[in-house]
Motif scaffolding. Sequence first.
Motif, PDB file in Angstrom:
ATOM      1  N   GLN A 131       0.820  -1.206   0.000  1.00 15.81           N
ATOM      2  CA  GLN A 131       0.000   0.000   0.000  1.00 15.81           C
ATOM      3  C   GLN A 131       0.859   1.264   0.000  1.00 15.81           C
ATOM      4  O   GLN A 131       0.390   2.338  -0.377  1.00 15.81           O
ATOM      5  CB  GLN A 131      -0.902   0.022   1.235  1.00 15.81           C
ATOM      6  N   TYR A 132       2.125   1.111   0.415  1.00 15.67           N
ATOM      7  CA  TYR A 132       2.998   2.268   0.582  1.00 15.67           C
ATOM      8  C   TYR A 132       4.157   2.305  -0.410  1.00 15.67           C
ATOM      9  O   TYR A 132       4.630   3.386  -0.772  1.00 15.67           O
ATOM     10  CB  TYR A 132       3.560   2.291   2.013  1.00 15.67           C
ATOM     11  N   THR A 326       7.571  -4.187  11.319  1.00 11.28           N
ATOM     12  CA  THR A 326       6.333  -4.690  10.734  1.00 11.28           C
ATOM     13  C   THR A 326       5.408  -5.414  11.692  1.00 11.28           C
ATOM     14  O   THR A 326       4.194  -5.397  11.507  1.00 11.28           O
ATOM     15  CB  THR A 326       6.646  -5.653   9.570  1.00 11.28           C
ATOM     16  N   ASN A 338       1.996  -3.777  12.288  1.00 11.12           N
ATOM     17  CA  ASN A 338       2.050  -2.322  12.153  1.00 11.12           C
ATOM     18  C   ASN A 338       1.365  -1.946  10.841  1.00 11.12           C
ATOM     19  O   ASN A 338       1.870  -2.263   9.765  1.00 11.12           O
ATOM     20  CB  ASN A 338       3.509  -1.863  12.169  1.00 11.12           C
ATOM     21  N   LEU A 339       0.233  -1.295  10.920  1.00  8.18           N
ATOM     22  CA  LEU A 339      -0.524  -0.941   9.718  1.00  8.18           C
ATOM     23  C   LEU A 339       0.016   0.303   9.032  1.00  8.18           C
ATOM     24  O   LEU A 339      -0.413   0.635   7.918  1.00  8.18           O
ATOM     25  CB  LEU A 339      -2.004  -0.739  10.064  1.00  8.18           C
ATOM     26  N   LYS A 340       0.955   1.004   9.677  1.00  5.29           N
ATOM     27  CA  LYS A 340       1.601   2.177   9.070  1.00  5.29           C
ATOM     28  C   LYS A 340       3.109   1.981   9.132  1.00  5.29           C
ATOM     29  O   LYS A 340       3.811   2.663   9.890  1.00  5.29           O
ATOM     30  CB  LYS A 340       1.174   3.454   9.789  1.00  5.29           C
ATOM     31  N   CYS A 343       5.979   4.784   9.254  1.00  8.50           N
ATOM     32  CA  CYS A 343       5.946   5.828  10.268  1.00  8.50           C
ATOM     33  C   CYS A 343       7.316   5.967  10.936  1.00  8.50           C
ATOM     34  O   CYS A 343       8.182   5.096  10.821  1.00  8.50           O
ATOM     35  CB  CYS A 343       4.886   5.512  11.324  1.00  8.50           C
ATOM     36  N   HIS A 422      -7.868   0.617  15.685  1.00  4.61           N
ATOM     37  CA  HIS A 422      -8.205   0.400  14.287  1.00  4.61           C
ATOM     38  C   HIS A 422      -9.507  -0.387  14.293  1.00  4.61           C
ATOM     39  O   HIS A 422      -9.523  -1.554  14.686  1.00  4.61           O
ATOM     40  CB  HIS A 422      -7.112  -0.364  13.548  1.00  4.61           C
ATOM     41  N   GLN A 427      -4.517  -0.364  19.267  1.00  6.11           N
ATOM     42  CA  GLN A 427      -3.162  -0.258  18.727  1.00  6.11           C
ATOM     43  C   GLN A 427      -2.243   0.130  19.876  1.00  6.11           C
ATOM     44  O   GLN A 427      -2.465   1.126  20.569  1.00  6.11           O
ATOM     45  CB  GLN A 427      -3.124   0.773  17.608  1.00  6.11           C
TER      46      GLN A 427
END
Length: 598
Positions: A131-132, A326, A338-340, A343, A422, A427
């Motif tokens: 996604q990134y 991750t 880790n969904l971001k 960061c 989330h 989180q």
Amino acid sequence: MDRKKLEYKGKEVLEEIEWLTARADLVQEDILQQILARNEKTEYLSKYMHGSLDVSEFKRRVPVITYKGVHPYIKRIANGEDSSLITGHPITEMLCSSGTSSGEPKMMPSIEEDLDRRTFVYNLIMPIMNQYIAGLDKGKAMYLYFVKAEMSTPCGLLARTVLTSYYKSRHFKGRALDPYNDFTSPDPTILCEDSRQSMYCQLLAGLVHRRKVLRLGAVFASAFLRAVSFLESNWARLCDDICMGRLDPAITDPGCQSSMSAVLVLPDPALAGEIREICGGPSWKGILCRLWPRAKYIEAVVTGSMAQYIPALEYYGGGKLPLVCTMYASSECYFGVNLKPLCNPADVSFTLLPSMCYFEFIPLGESGALVLDADEEEEVPVSRLVDLVDVRVGCYYEIVVTTFAGLYRYRIGDVLQVMGFHNRAPQFRFICRRNVVLSVDNDKTNEEDLHKSVTYAKKRLEPYGALLMEYTSYVDTSTVPGHYVLYWEIHNHPSVAVKNPVLEIGSEVLQDCCIAVEEQLDYVYRRCRSYDRSVGPLEIRVVKRGTFESLMDLFISQGGSINQYKTPRCIKSGSALSLLSANVKASFFSPRDPTWTP
């Protein structure tokens, strides 16, 4: 696997995360009911539940325990008694913890389906990353993974680390079908039990494929930096192998020899020349970007005690490679992701996946008022526990798990802070290990406070071109009063020509570091130092370069794993303390009392 199938698979995975987190409360209730139904006849549960499958009865009757509470059952199973002591499933292996936090390895029961759960978490990583960052299937990953020699319990059960278990499983071998999991390291080099031969071959393969590498990493930041240090010492040998198209004769492992013959197909003096020029340059700042110019990030655990390594990773990455953390996992259970992932390392939080086990939490305090002075073995009233969906943002908790494999309301020992939610799944930011503390008198210093204090103090080294590479601590009670001792390994930046950091920096700078640490410690410590006089001046002992590598070698030789190794922030081992003491170059004490106001 074609791109459309990959994209569809990735979409399914992301939808699964949304489904699980949106129904976190229902998923958790179902997980607990499944555990009770499958394990109702076990000796452990029967003692408390008497055949009941009622969730409310479980919460009322089953106590909260530490390893001490389950160890007798694990020992009986290891000696040959039936798995039904604690679980309704056959225990297939015992997973050994690293032992560097608690002082000795623990054995955790594992059942066949646990591998499926761990694999499920691994399979979430690339769909999240995609996604990134696009195009990660167009190159290779240079991940440095290592196994530890397996042992057996008296009854013949395998006893090994959780990562060794995974790397030897069909799940890991099956990753070859996924282009996102194209590693530079041949499997036999990962499975080589000689960590030095494994490291050499994996780095060699990574250099041969340097133009194809898109990702760099290891499990922990400490292992990745160990590889960088190894490369710094051995790059000339590696270049010789590439130039000649043959493997160094010091590599004797048959699996390494065979698999590397497919990597070193022909002599490549041009490639060897490129690497020699890069590694032989005046500075290793940014060396990772020069050796692997297409790399997009470094993946490793950089939270908790691993945050110490962030400056070194940024130095070798030239500040250009994001540090990606991750997932959150342990030998007992895998927890979340880790969904971001891009960061800032300081902002990393993990979304707990409600399908992994049944989660509960011991409240430790409101934001800004973390309480960590209770004994690890204290009895925790079951009424205090909080469910997964009922934790509060900003508050601190100790995580408690109930697993299919036979851990019931088991205290992991990790302290977490809730950063948000989330959907309905919380989180968490990892704070520290609860049981790692320094204490002389009434003072209680936890791992996070120690790390913050050292991080603040080490900035005084920067004007001198010096970098604090590693540290640990212990309480010296041979003096009256006792005092905190920090062991520091200080390196010069390769671009700064300083022969001896201790002499160049000067004693007044290291003394200033001592008092800077003390000034950042909590009110109780400063009162004990300045008013009660029950704690003596803090001491920094500077050790020789390579001391902490030797410390890692020591723990690995005693049964630890290079994959799971974390430098203990508080030394409990006599042999480790002897090693550190033997390598001390200079010692410095706080020149004054820290400030304290009644």
